[in-house]
Design an enzyme around this catalytic site. Sequence first.
Site, PDB file in Angstrom:
ATOM      1  N   LYS A   1       0.834  -1.211   0.000  1.00  0.00           N
ATOM      2  CA  LYS A   1       0.000   0.000   0.000  1.00  0.00           C
ATOM      3  C   LYS A   1       0.867   1.260   0.000  1.00  0.00           C
ATOM      4  O   LYS A   1       0.590   2.224  -0.726  1.00  0.00           O
ATOM      5  CB  LYS A   1      -0.921  -0.003   1.216  1.00  0.00           C
ATOM      6  CG  LYS A   1      -1.858   1.200   1.295  1.00  0.00           C
ATOM      7  CD  LYS A   1      -2.766   1.107   2.513  1.00  0.00           C
ATOM      8  CE  LYS A   1      -3.705   2.310   2.592  1.00  0.00           C
ATOM      9  NZ  LYS A   1      -4.595   2.230   3.791  1.00  0.00           N
TER      10      LYS A   1
ATOM     11  N   GLU B   1       6.765 -13.486   0.050  1.00  0.00           N
ATOM     12  CA  GLU B   1       6.189 -14.718   0.585  1.00  0.00           C
ATOM     13  C   GLU B   1       5.782 -14.421   2.012  1.00  0.00           C
ATOM     14  O   GLU B   1       6.578 -13.924   2.810  1.00  0.00           O
ATOM     15  CB  GLU B   1       7.208 -15.859   0.512  1.00  0.00           C
ATOM     16  CG  GLU B   1       6.597 -17.228   0.806  1.00  0.00           C
ATOM     17  CD  GLU B   1       6.745 -17.626   2.255  1.00  0.00           C
ATOM     18  OE1 GLU B   1       5.703 -17.672   2.948  1.00  0.00           O
ATOM     19  OE2 GLU B   1       7.872 -17.866   2.695  1.00  0.00           O
TER      20      GLU B   1
ATOM     21  N   CYS C   1       7.072 -21.305   7.549  1.00  0.00           N
ATOM     22  CA  CYS C   1       5.912 -20.822   6.796  1.00  0.00           C
ATOM     23  C   CYS C   1       5.075 -21.989   6.293  1.00  0.00           C
ATOM     24  O   CYS C   1       3.868 -21.851   6.085  1.00  0.00           O
ATOM     25  CB  CYS C   1       6.366 -19.987   5.600  1.00  0.00           C
ATOM     26  SG  CYS C   1       7.432 -18.610   6.029  1.00  0.00           S
TER      27      CYS C   1
END
Length: 543
Positions: free
Chosen positions: A275, A293, A327
């Site tokens: 953003k 990622e 992850c």
Amino acid sequence: MSNAFFQVPPAVNEQVLNYAPGSSERADVQEALAALKAAQIDVPMTIGGKKVETENKLPMHPPHETDHVLGYYNRGDRSTVEAAIEAALAAKEGWENMPWQDRAAIFLKAADLLAGPYRAKMNAATMLAQSKNVFQAEIDSVAELCDFWRFNVEYMTQIYSEQPESASGIWNRLEYRALEGFVFALTPFNFTSIAGNLPGAPALMGNTVVWKAAETQIYSANVIMDIFDEAGLPPGVINLVFVDGPTAGDVIFNHPEFTGLHFTGSTGVFQHLWKTIGNNISKYKSYPRIVGETGGKDFVVAHPSADAKQVATALSRGAFEYQGQKCSAASRAYVPENIWQDVKKYLLQDLASMKMGSPEDFSNFINAVIDEKAYIKISNYISQAKNDDDAIVIAGGNYDRTKGYFIEPTVIQTSDPKYKTMVEEIFGPVLTIYVYDSRKYEETLKLVDSTSPYSLTGAIFSKDRQGVLVANKILRHSAGNFYINDKPTGAVVGQQPFGGARASGTNDKAGSIWNLLRWVSPRTIKETFVTPTDYRYPFLGEE
């Protein structure tokens, strides 16, 4: 000057040593652990090839022994980031124009240094700083990082060799330029290999980099920089800074020469950075490449035909290796009622045999979580589950931070497939299991697909091939790395390119040709050998 088409040594996956009692590698790491524990080091930043120290020195502690001080790192500020950008831009022309084979040689040398003289030290540093047992450290900080550096060189040559066709009288060429500006690499605590690859991959392709390492990984990041220095990486190509996120972001994302972000971390941070980049888009000379990622809520689904022991082993390893701080770690599981009692029996047997403690004791399978923030977050999930009517803790559930941030491997069984710990990323040693009606396999697969916003890894266990086919179809977009009859962790460079989509990132597959393509900007060159001298085309001729 280059006067030959050089062929690089074939990339081969680095052997993972086993560190069995009596082995030489075990003795080497034990010696390295003792040496590192006995000394307190001062870790400088690296800017323009110079080691930069400040008056603001912060301590580094092993997560499993918080009273011990490994050393201190030098915290920078805004001026540090500005200096790193200037150094990266100053080094850019010379590095980008260096013959590709020389860039390749630096990274190949780095890999051999890591596999050889730095192996024990890198393992020991990762074990101490990130509380990994020796095997998890070996597959991460040595084997995978060697693979990243070697296979990236091979992929680079593949990219450069991809050239267009040429018609008669012309020669068409593609030049793969580095991006214009500097790349920002933002790396996590959990994988030393990621910390070495995120700045390394763009640099290999001719880019210069500002690298911000996670504070809890700085100790082993320092070893990576030592390797780069010894391998001959020129000053300013990779600049390592230790600053807080807002300070780095405010300088970097407002700089007109910012050209790319290579990121591994949380979804929330990545979305905030995206953003910010979007809001500042008019400030940049080029549209920045954004590669990230961002984690997952990774699943294991057992078909009614699945082998209970295989499922239990996959859950034990997939959920609890490195305390679930991968992850790709298995975090939610769907087990049919017809095999549940057996899966539960084998899983509880595994957990009862797991020892927890310092990685310096090689008999410990479980070590500490990374820091106090993680400890509080994870323990709060467990505490909540103990009090909720639709969840029950069937294994583990205890935690203690008297000496370090220790949390027992915890298994929650829930009657609600949308229970909080089935949906939200925890990033710790917590596995939640939903036992489903064996007759509702396809319905359960659809539930798996719709439960979490993430799409990183997932596994299916089935002895019935039709069960595999159905899962492969319904879960097509549920995981970027999909495993059949195996745990959802342990992707190997060159074998299973790693990355996911949805809230798990841009799926640019770390350690693959797809990732390296993001760090180049092709230029088409057309050269005509006999140039026309008349604008008229044949169709203009009179009858």
